[in-house]
Design a protein around this motif. Structure first.
Motif, PDB file in Angstrom:
ATOM      1  N   ARG A  90       0.809  -1.226   0.000  1.00 23.52           N
ATOM      2  CA  ARG A  90       0.000   0.000   0.000  1.00 23.52           C
ATOM      3  C   ARG A  90       0.840   1.273   0.000  1.00 23.52           C
ATOM      4  NH1 ARG A  90      -5.384  -0.764   1.710  1.00 23.52           N
ATOM      5  NH2 ARG A  90      -6.001  -2.890   1.182  1.00 23.52           N
ATOM      6  N   LEU A  91       2.069   1.195   0.439  1.00 29.46           N
ATOM      7  CA  LEU A  91       2.909   2.377   0.637  1.00 29.46           C
ATOM      8  C   LEU A  91       3.197   3.089  -0.680  1.00 29.46           C
ATOM      9  CD1 LEU A  91       4.679   3.880   2.817  1.00 29.46           C
ATOM     10  CD2 LEU A  91       6.569   2.427   2.035  1.00 29.46           C
ATOM     11  N   GLY A  92       2.978   4.409  -0.727  1.00 28.31           N
ATOM     12  CA  GLY A  92       3.349   5.203  -1.883  1.00 28.31           C
ATOM     13  C   GLY A  92       4.857   5.226  -2.065  1.00 28.31           C
ATOM     14  N   LEU A  93       5.307   5.400  -3.312  1.00 23.37           N
ATOM     15  CA  LEU A  93       6.730   5.316  -3.644  1.00 23.37           C
ATOM     16  C   LEU A  93       7.119   6.560  -4.432  1.00 23.37           C
ATOM     17  CD1 LEU A  93       6.574   1.590  -4.771  1.00 23.37           C
ATOM     18  CD2 LEU A  93       7.457   2.427  -2.577  1.00 23.37           C
ATOM     19  N   ALA A  94       7.864   7.470  -3.782  1.00 26.41           N
ATOM     20  CA  ALA A  94       8.160   8.779  -4.361  1.00 26.41           C
ATOM     21  C   ALA A  94       9.631   8.896  -4.733  1.00 26.41           C
ATOM     22  CB  ALA A  94       7.788   9.891  -3.374  1.00 26.41           C
ATOM     23  N   ALA A  95       9.878   9.235  -6.000  1.00 26.43           N
ATOM     24  CA  ALA A  95      11.245   9.375  -6.511  1.00 26.43           C
ATOM     25  C   ALA A  95      11.537  10.829  -6.825  1.00 26.43           C
ATOM     26  CB  ALA A  95      11.423   8.538  -7.779  1.00 26.43           C
ATOM     27  N   THR A  96      12.681  11.310  -6.380  1.00 24.23           N
ATOM     28  CA  THR A  96      13.159  12.629  -6.784  1.00 24.23           C
ATOM     29  C   THR A  96      13.894  12.484  -8.112  1.00 24.23           C
ATOM     30  OG1 THR A  96      13.427  13.299  -4.482  1.00 24.23           O
ATOM     31  CG2 THR A  96      14.598  14.588  -6.134  1.00 24.23           C
ATOM     32  N   VAL A  97      13.419  13.212  -9.135  1.00 25.34           N
ATOM     33  CA  VAL A  97      14.044  13.152 -10.457  1.00 25.34           C
ATOM     34  C   VAL A  97      14.173  14.569 -10.998  1.00 25.34           C
ATOM     35  CG1 VAL A  97      13.986  12.138 -12.760  1.00 25.34           C
ATOM     36  CG2 VAL A  97      12.950  10.909 -10.849  1.00 25.34           C
ATOM     37  N   ASN A  98      15.352  14.888 -11.514  1.00 27.30           N
ATOM     38  CA  ASN A  98      15.682  16.239 -11.956  1.00 27.30           C
ATOM     39  C   ASN A  98      15.032  16.557 -13.300  1.00 27.30           C
ATOM     40  OD1 ASN A  98      17.323  18.533 -12.990  1.00 27.30           O
ATOM     41  ND2 ASN A  98      18.484  18.162 -11.110  1.00 27.30           N
ATOM     42  N   ALA A  99      14.335  17.695 -13.361  1.00 24.02           N
ATOM     43  CA  ALA A  99      13.676  18.113 -14.599  1.00 24.02           C
ATOM     44  C   ALA A  99      14.627  18.831 -15.553  1.00 24.02           C
ATOM     45  CB  ALA A  99      12.493  19.035 -14.284  1.00 24.02           C
ATOM     46  N   THR A 100      15.847  19.097 -15.109  1.00 22.11           N
ATOM     47  CA  THR A 100      16.824  19.777 -15.965  1.00 22.11           C
ATOM     48  C   THR A 100      17.584  18.792 -16.843  1.00 22.11           C
ATOM     49  OG1 THR A 100      17.086  21.477 -14.259  1.00 22.11           O
ATOM     50  CG2 THR A 100      18.762  21.386 -15.978  1.00 22.11           C
ATOM     51  N   PHE A 101      17.887  17.627 -16.296  1.00 23.94           N
ATOM     52  CA  PHE A 101      18.750  16.681 -16.995  1.00 23.94           C
ATOM     53  C   PHE A 101      18.029  15.405 -17.419  1.00 23.94           C
ATOM     54  CE2 PHE A 101      21.618  19.014 -14.011  1.00 23.94           C
ATOM     55  CZ  PHE A 101      22.233  19.788 -14.981  1.00 23.94           C
ATOM     56  N   ASN A 102      16.735  15.488 -17.682  1.00 29.16           N
ATOM     57  CA  ASN A 102      15.966  14.366 -18.198  1.00 29.16           C
ATOM     58  C   ASN A 102      15.069  14.854 -19.322  1.00 29.16           C
ATOM     59  OD1 ASN A 102      16.317  11.751 -16.425  1.00 29.16           O
ATOM     60  ND2 ASN A 102      16.305  13.457 -14.972  1.00 29.16           N
ATOM     61  N   GLU A 103      14.388  13.922 -20.003  1.00 22.27           N
ATOM     62  CA  GLU A 103      13.486  14.257 -21.096  1.00 22.27           C
ATOM     63  C   GLU A 103      12.085  13.748 -20.772  1.00 22.27           C
ATOM     64  OE1 GLU A 103      14.187  16.118 -23.694  1.00 22.27           O
ATOM     65  OE2 GLU A 103      16.269  16.352 -23.039  1.00 22.27           O
ATOM     66  N   PRO A 104      11.039  14.498 -21.169  1.00 20.05           N
ATOM     67  CA  PRO A 104       9.673  14.155 -20.764  1.00 20.05           C
ATOM     68  C   PRO A 104       9.226  12.745 -21.140  1.00 20.05           C
ATOM     69  CG  PRO A 104       9.736  16.383 -21.615  1.00 20.05           C
ATOM     70  CD  PRO A 104      11.080  15.793 -21.873  1.00 20.05           C
ATOM     71  N   TYR A 105       9.452  12.331 -22.385  1.00 16.46           N
ATOM     72  CA  TYR A 105       8.933  11.019 -22.782  1.00 16.46           C
ATOM     73  C   TYR A 105       9.571   9.906 -21.963  1.00 16.46           C
ATOM     74  CZ  TYR A 105       7.429   7.016 -25.499  1.00 16.46           C
ATOM     75  OH  TYR A 105       6.861   5.820 -25.867  1.00 16.46           O
ATOM     76  N   GLU A 106      10.896   9.970 -21.837  1.00 20.24           N
ATOM     77  CA  GLU A 106      11.608   8.908 -21.142  1.00 20.24           C
ATOM     78  C   GLU A 106      11.213   8.845 -19.676  1.00 20.24           C
ATOM     79  OE1 GLU A 106      14.896   7.176 -18.785  1.00 20.24           O
ATOM     80  OE2 GLU A 106      14.306   9.279 -18.838  1.00 20.24           O
ATOM     81  N   LEU A 107      11.136   9.999 -19.011  1.00 14.03           N
ATOM     82  CA  LEU A 107      10.792  10.002 -17.591  1.00 14.03           C
ATOM     83  C   LEU A 107       9.324   9.662 -17.375  1.00 14.03           C
ATOM     84  CD1 LEU A 107      11.494  10.357 -14.686  1.00 14.03           C
ATOM     85  CD2 LEU A 107      11.185  12.831 -14.925  1.00 14.03           C
ATOM     86  N   ALA A 108       8.432  10.193 -18.213  1.00  5.45           N
ATOM     87  CA  ALA A 108       7.007   9.869 -18.085  1.00  5.45           C
ATOM     88  C   ALA A 108       6.797   8.361 -18.201  1.00  5.45           C
ATOM     89  CB  ALA A 108       6.203  10.604 -19.151  1.00  5.45           C
TER      90      ALA A 108
END
Length: 432
Positions: A90-108
């Motif tokens: 049940r536990l939510g799983l939250a990841a910190t990911v940088n919006a400067t050094f990633n691309e929308p399609y790949e991260l989404a």
């Protein structure tokens, strides 16, 4: 009838920072999966909303050498959370990911995958960087001006949401196309709409532009405000901005990061807190903290002696990969005044000035104070930052959570299966 407001709780995995007490014999590895599993299982046993991982894209340096607290590295967040999805329910799983050094399609795609694998428990903590030192690890380098980082992040989040919305709730894929200042992409997204509609978006930032970004975009805000008055000011300010974006106060949860030190008596708790601070700020760490403000080599100074009488350098370059102090001269003057007023050495000043435990006391006192923050409009809940890896949450779950439940301040069971249900957030309206 007034409904009793209940708090939200999350667990931050302690790792690469000077707040983790690595000298404690109970301290274990920060990269061994057993450590992640222990803290996550403890958080789920305590009925927490989510488990939160920070991110580091380059090992920090100080005076040209890798900072000693970083030498064992930082695993990639989403990879760890995918593994934790298999050992939690049940536990939510939250990841910190940088919006400067990633691309929308790949991260989404990566976040949607985590959401599907976990049954709707994924979250993304959006962070930005204008740090060219970190950027050297990437093709683009640190090309973004500081003023542009939130513009890219806002467009990044909007683009990711367009991708997640490109499949209908009925499971029909539709082409997407986005053309903006930072991204120009078109095609077809590879995964259907996830169990909670979209991953939860978390934002960490206390600046005015950060507050505006949160009001416009985020589902959860991770803030540093640990005092009641500061929490109320921040809470009222950010919640007050929501109407501009057609949002209600319940659409955004404000959860400050806090520490907790417990004792059988108030005096016992204070002594434990003082000992933790002494362990967190070793003589070496005290000089390092001072050098980050002064911007010059202070290795010749005695940590048990007085503060330097020289002024900080206006453009310090000793530390790489850290957030710079906005006004080093003002901070130096504040620390000197504190040192003079209380007769403190360098190490004592750093201990006094650079950090404090947010809640210190008996389990009963801590439960009451946490509840006061929530019921008086200073927070919707808390992200707990333990000082031990991985057992730093055990005592809180065993001794404080039952008291919160007795007060009616916290859930006694999970009533839903997705992170959005834990947070009381509605599923996003499909905008395809």
């Amino acid at each position: 009838m007034t409904v009793r407001k209940r708090m939200h709780l999350a667990a931050h995995f302690p790792g690469v920072n000077s707040t983790t007490v690595w000298t404690d014999p109970r301290s274990k590895s920060q990269i061994d999966f057993a450590s992640f599993e222990h803290l996550a299982r403890t958080a789920e046993r305590g009925l927490f909303d989510f488990f939160f991982l920070a991110e580091g894209l380059r090992l920090r340096e100080h005076k040209g050498r890798i900072h000693d607290l970083d030498v064992v590295g930082r695993p990639e967040s989403i990879t760890v959370l995918n593994a934790l999805a298999a050992v939690t329910e049940r536990l939510g799983l939250a990841a910190t990911v940088n919006a400067t050094f990633n691309e929308p399609y790949e991260l989404a795609r990566r976040l949607a995958t985590l959401d599907h694998l976990s049954g709707g428990r994924a979250a993304w903590n959006v962070v930005t960087s204008s740090d060219a030192f970190t950027g050297e690890n990437f093709r683009r380098g640190g090309f973004l001006d500081r003023a542009d980082r939130y513009a890219r992040a806002a467009e990044f989040v909007a683009t990711a949401r367009e991708l997640w919305d490109s499949w209908t709730p009925e499971g029909v894929a539709r082409p997407f196309a986005h053309q903006g200042q930072h991204f120009d992409i078109a095609g077809e997204f590879g995964l259907p709409r996830s169990p909670q509609g979209q991953p939860v978006v978390i934002q960490a930032g206390d600046s005015d532009e950060g507050r505006e970004f949160a009001a416009a975009t985020a589902d959860v805000v991770f803030t540093r405000h640990g005092t009641l008055d500061a929490g109320r000011e921040f809470y009222a300010d950010v919640k007050g901005r929501l109407a501009t974006y057609g949002r209600s106060p319940e659409d955004l949860k404000i959860m400050p990061g806090v520490t907790v030190v417990l004792g059988d008596t108030a005096a016992d708790a204070r002594e434990r807190a003082a000992e933790i601070r002494r362990r967190q700020v070793s003589p070496q760490n005290a000089l390092l903290a001072l050098e980050q403000i002064w911007g010059v080599d202070l290795s010749s100074y005695d940590p048990d002696g007085p503060l330097p009488d020289i002024d900080p350098e206006p453009e310090p370059a000793l530390a790489q990969g850290r957030v710079r102090v906005a006004d080093p001269l003002a901070v130096a003057e504040k620390w000197r005044a504190l040192s003079r007023a209380k007769g403190l050495s360098i190490r004592q000043t750093v201990i006094e000035a650079s950090g404090r435990q947010s809640f210190v006391g008996t389990p009963e006192t801590v439960a009451a104070e946490l509840d006061e923050f929530v019921t008086t409009g200073a927070a919707d809940g808390f992200i707990l930052v333990p000082h031990l890896t991985p057992g730093g949450l055990d005592e809180f779950v065993d001794r404080v959570v039952p008291l919160l439940q007795e007060r009616g301040a916290f859930r006694t069971e999970y009533t839903g299966t997705t992170l959005r249900s834990h947070l009381g957030l509605p599923e996003p309206i499909w905008k395809g």
